[in-house]
Design a protein around this motif. Structure first.
Motif, PDB file in Angstrom:
ATOM      1  N   SER A  53     -14.614  58.616  -6.211  1.00 38.88           N
ATOM      2  CA  SER A  53     -15.522  59.774  -5.754  1.00 38.88           C
ATOM      3  C   SER A  53     -17.130  59.959  -7.117  1.00 38.88           C
ATOM      4  N   GLU A  54     -16.053  60.101  -7.843  1.00 39.04           N
ATOM      5  CA  GLU A  54     -17.265  60.281  -9.360  1.00 39.04           C
ATOM      6  C   GLU A  54     -17.159  59.096  -9.702  1.00 39.04           C
ATOM      7  N   LEU A  55     -17.449  57.842  -9.828  1.00 39.25           N
ATOM      8  CA  LEU A  55     -17.994  56.885  -9.913  1.00 39.25           C
ATOM      9  C   LEU A  55     -19.421  56.954  -9.903  1.00 39.25           C
ATOM     10  N   ASN A  56     -19.982  56.465 -11.062  1.00 40.92           N
ATOM     11  CA  ASN A  56     -21.769  56.865 -10.906  1.00 40.92           C
ATOM     12  C   ASN A  56     -21.401  55.363 -10.813  1.00 40.92           C
ATOM     13  N   VAL A  57     -22.962  54.729 -10.165  1.00 36.55           N
ATOM     14  CA  VAL A  57     -23.677  53.375 -10.993  1.00 36.55           C
ATOM     15  C   VAL A  57     -25.004  53.436 -10.914  1.00 36.55           C
ATOM     16  N   TYR A  58     -25.396  52.589 -11.858  1.00 37.61           N
ATOM     17  CA  TYR A  58     -27.051  52.192 -11.616  1.00 37.61           C
ATOM     18  C   TYR A  58     -27.074  50.382 -11.288  1.00 37.61           C
ATOM     19  N   HIS A  59     -27.609  50.631 -10.116  1.00 37.24           N
ATOM     20  CA  HIS A  59     -27.239  49.453  -9.752  1.00 37.24           C
ATOM     21  C   HIS A  59     -29.218  48.372  -9.134  1.00 37.24           C
ATOM     22  N   LEU A  60     -29.548  47.369  -9.334  1.00 42.14           N
ATOM     23  CA  LEU A  60     -30.408  46.699  -8.442  1.00 42.14           C
ATOM     24  C   LEU A  60     -30.161  45.450  -7.927  1.00 42.14           C
ATOM     25  N   PRO A  61     -30.633  45.591  -6.882  1.00 41.50           N
ATOM     26  CA  PRO A  61     -30.670  44.172  -5.773  1.00 41.50           C
ATOM     27  C   PRO A  61     -30.334  43.144  -6.630  1.00 41.50           C
ATOM     28  N   GLY A  62     -28.867  42.737  -5.700  1.00 37.44           N
ATOM     29  CA  GLY A  62     -28.944  41.027  -5.704  1.00 37.44           C
ATOM     30  C   GLY A  62     -29.890  39.661  -5.585  1.00 37.44           C
ATOM     31  N   LYS A  63     -30.511  39.442  -5.722  1.00 34.06           N
ATOM     32  CA  LYS A  63     -31.196  37.658  -4.942  1.00 34.06           C
ATOM     33  C   LYS A  63     -30.984  36.705  -5.550  1.00 34.06           C
ATOM     34  N   ASN A  64     -31.395  35.694  -4.634  1.00 36.62           N
ATOM     35  CA  ASN A  64     -31.177  34.300  -5.360  1.00 36.62           C
ATOM     36  C   ASN A  64     -32.509  33.991  -6.555  1.00 36.62           C
ATOM     37  N   PHE A  65     -32.820  33.289  -7.392  1.00 34.45           N
ATOM     38  CA  PHE A  65     -33.203  32.777  -8.242  1.00 34.45           C
ATOM     39  C   PHE A  65     -34.658  32.204  -7.212  1.00 34.45           C
ATOM     40  N   PRO A  66     -35.646  31.731  -7.414  1.00 37.12           N
ATOM     41  CA  PRO A  66     -36.296  32.463  -8.282  1.00 37.12           C
ATOM     42  C   PRO A  66     -36.592  34.651  -9.186  1.00 37.12           C
ATOM     43  N   ASP A  67     -36.542  34.998  -8.219  1.00 46.20           N
ATOM     44  CA  ASP A  67     -36.537  36.139  -7.693  1.00 46.20           C
ATOM     45  C   ASP A  67     -35.660  37.161  -9.056  1.00 46.20           C
ATOM     46  N   PHE A  68     -34.294  36.402  -8.958  1.00 46.50           N
ATOM     47  CA  PHE A  68     -33.524  37.034  -9.537  1.00 46.50           C
ATOM     48  C   PHE A  68     -33.487  37.639 -11.287  1.00 46.50           C
ATOM     49  N   PHE A  69     -34.376  36.332 -11.609  1.00 47.41           N
ATOM     50  CA  PHE A  69     -35.279  36.520 -12.845  1.00 47.41           C
ATOM     51  C   PHE A  69     -35.956  37.893 -12.980  1.00 47.41           C
ATOM     52  N   GLY A  70     -36.415  38.384 -11.973  1.00 44.78           N
ATOM     53  CA  GLY A  70     -37.146  39.704 -11.886  1.00 44.78           C
ATOM     54  C   GLY A  70     -36.223  40.701 -12.507  1.00 44.78           C
ATOM     55  N   GLU A  71     -35.093  40.424 -11.309  1.00 40.38           N
ATOM     56  CA  GLU A  71     -34.168  42.196 -11.316  1.00 40.38           C
ATOM     57  C   GLU A  71     -33.559  41.695 -12.706  1.00 40.38           C
ATOM     58  N   MET A  72     -33.015  40.445 -13.371  1.00 45.83           N
ATOM     59  CA  MET A  72     -32.761  40.547 -14.505  1.00 45.83           C
ATOM     60  C   MET A  72     -33.749  41.754 -15.551  1.00 45.83           C
ATOM     61  N   ARG A  73     -35.023  41.178 -15.869  1.00 48.45           N
ATOM     62  CA  ARG A  73     -35.494  41.747 -16.454  1.00 48.45           C
ATOM     63  C   ARG A  73     -36.055  42.935 -15.909  1.00 48.45           C
ATOM     64  N   LYS A  74     -36.003  43.713 -15.189  1.00 49.93           N
ATOM     65  CA  LYS A  74     -35.697  45.142 -14.890  1.00 49.93           C
ATOM     66  C   LYS A  74     -34.775  45.779 -15.606  1.00 49.93           C
ATOM     67  N   LEU A  75     -33.314  45.073 -15.590  1.00 48.68           N
ATOM     68  CA  LEU A  75     -31.762  45.792 -15.325  1.00 48.68           C
ATOM     69  C   LEU A  75     -31.592  45.895 -16.861  1.00 48.68           C
ATOM     70  N   LEU A  76     -32.193  44.495 -18.301  1.00 49.02           N
ATOM     71  CA  LEU A  76     -32.790  44.066 -19.687  1.00 49.02           C
ATOM     72  C   LEU A  76     -32.918  46.302 -20.388  1.00 49.02           C
ATOM     73  N   PRO A  77     -33.688  46.462 -20.571  1.00 52.45           N
ATOM     74  CA  PRO A  77     -33.764  47.829 -20.999  1.00 52.45           C
ATOM     75  C   PRO A  77     -33.153  48.912 -20.253  1.00 52.45           C
ATOM     76  N   LYS A  78     -32.866  48.803 -19.300  1.00 54.05           N
ATOM     77  CA  LYS A  78     -31.281  49.799 -19.253  1.00 54.05           C
ATOM     78  C   LYS A  78     -30.274  49.490 -19.924  1.00 54.05           C
ATOM     79  N   ILE A  79     -30.190  48.660 -20.049  1.00 50.19           N
ATOM     80  CA  ILE A  79     -28.839  48.555 -21.048  1.00 50.19           C
ATOM     81  C   ILE A  79     -29.033  49.108 -22.509  1.00 50.19           C
TER      82      ILE A  79
END
Length: 387
Positions: A53-79
């Motif tokens: 229960s204590e596990l906290n995660v940050y997530h974005l929706p998984g999508k197929n290409f080409p929409d997945f590239f947009g989600e990757m761009r959102k995640l990269l600066p969060k890392i």
């Protein structure tokens, strides 16, 4: 270690069991005083349910290409970890990690806990499409190559393993194939501590007190060999013997198929949170891990083994992959897909259950020494120090 304060763990699909390996690594890293963030994509509807229960995660929706590239761009600066730790050689984890490394120069560790291509035929899998097929699979809205998990992308990611600054694996099979440092799955031996539980009370709590319990604390799949245990119970034909399956299959209706054919031997319990699992395992007389010998199982480290070992339960398993090495001489081994041998071992264990329980105490000692979170942390510390 003084220069490293935070690790970013990237998980390709937070709705899958892949997050379990990430959680174990995170728990080990936290014992080293490191801050850990778990992040990735959610390709299913919900986060994987069997989590602390204590596990906290940050997530974005998984999508197929080409929409997945947009989600990757959102995640990269969060890392923003000092080290990026990718779980599995998948586009959505290792691919993202390598992209982040390109412009941040942060080191990348790749964890390989399964041979991903084994699910598609292993080395026999090849992709040689016609030009028409390639266009269709790339351009159609439901084209196969739009799926980030397509085996072609897995094969590409496996070809880039050498680009990681370090690799961790958890079985000999994977180490021989990909190299890297052996970091077997660790168990929280403080949570999985048999001294904190009374087996008969646990059996009463789950309605199991009338039976001798063989427990499989996981999701049934054909390669996990439960049919062999059920055939063995047919052969023994003693009505107080029951196979308890915890949680059922989230993948398909395989557990229902088992119920239809062997329902007289099966007790099915629902999913429980991870911190309840030790109490469930305490109710077992024997933990069964009857893996069959397949491409998939040779690369696996079944967590159910260390569930039983940590809780000092007799473990009955098969000679597949690293299982004999993990158990050492502290469990009971039979040949895979051999119900006759399983039947003999079940009867032998119950004929002298006291001796079996004494052997199980040695399994607990072995788990503490080799397969604990602390053992994982010790190895990870040396890897991180080199980086």
């Amino acid at each position: 270690m003084k220069k490293i304060s935070k690790i970013s763990l990237l998980v390709s699909d937070l709705s899958s069991a892949a997050i379990l390996r990430a959680y174990l690594i995170a728990a080990a890293l936290k014992t080293l005083g490191l801050e850990v963030e778990i992040m990735g994509f959610l390709f299913g509807k919900n986060l994987y349910r069997n989590l602390p229960s204590e596990l906290n995660v940050y997530h974005l929706p998984g999508k197929n290409f080409p929409d997945f590239f947009g989600e990757m761009r959102k995640l990269l600066p969060k890392i923003n970890g000092d080290i990026i730790y990718a779980i599995k050689p998948q586009t959505a984890s290792f691919g993202v990690a390598l992209l982040k490394k390109l412009y941040s120069q942060k080191p990348v560790i790749l964890d390989i806990d399964d041979w991903e291509l084994s699910w598609h035929g292993g080395d026999d899998w090849h992709y040689h499409p016609t030009l028409k097929q390639l266009a269709r699979e790339l351009l159609k809205s439901d084209g196969a190559l739009r799926n980030p998990y397509h085996p072609l992308y897995v094969k590409w990611m496996e070809g880039l393993v050498s680009r990681a600054d370090a690799v961790t694996v958890h079985t000999t099979f994977l180490q021989q194939r990909f190299g890297g440092t052996f970091v077997p799955n660790g168990k929280d031996i403080c949570l999985f501590d048999p001294a904190q539980y009374e087996p008969e009370s646990s059996r009463i709590r789950y309605g199991l007190s009338e039976y001798r319990i063989l427990m499989f604390p996981g999701a049934p799949r054909p390669y996990k060999g439960l049919e062999d245990v059920l055939i063995a119970l047919d052969k023994i034909n003693q009505p107080d013997l029951k196979l308890v399956i915890v949680g059922g299959s989230p993948y398909d209706d395989y557990d229902q198929q088992l119920q239809q054919q062997w329902g007289r031997w099966i007790i099915k319990l629902p999913k429980y949170p991870a911190d309840i699992m030790p109490d469930l395992v305490a109710a077992a007389h024997i933990v069964v891990v009857p893996q069959r010998d397949t491409l998939e199982t040779r690369a696996q480290f079944p967590l159910k083994l260390t569930d039983g070992m940590a809780m000092a339960k007799p473990v009955l398993s098969t000679r597949v992959g690293d299982i004999p090495k993990i158990l050492g001489n502290t469990g009971y081994l039979v040949e895979p897909a051999c119900p006759e041998q399983i039947a003999e071992q079940i009867q032998s264990i119950f004929q002298d259950l006291e001796s079996a329980n004494q052997l199980a105490l040695k399994a607990r000692e072995r788990c503490v020494e080799h397969y604990s979170i602390e053992a994982m942390a010790s190895t990870l510390k040396s890897i991180i120090s080199r980086l």
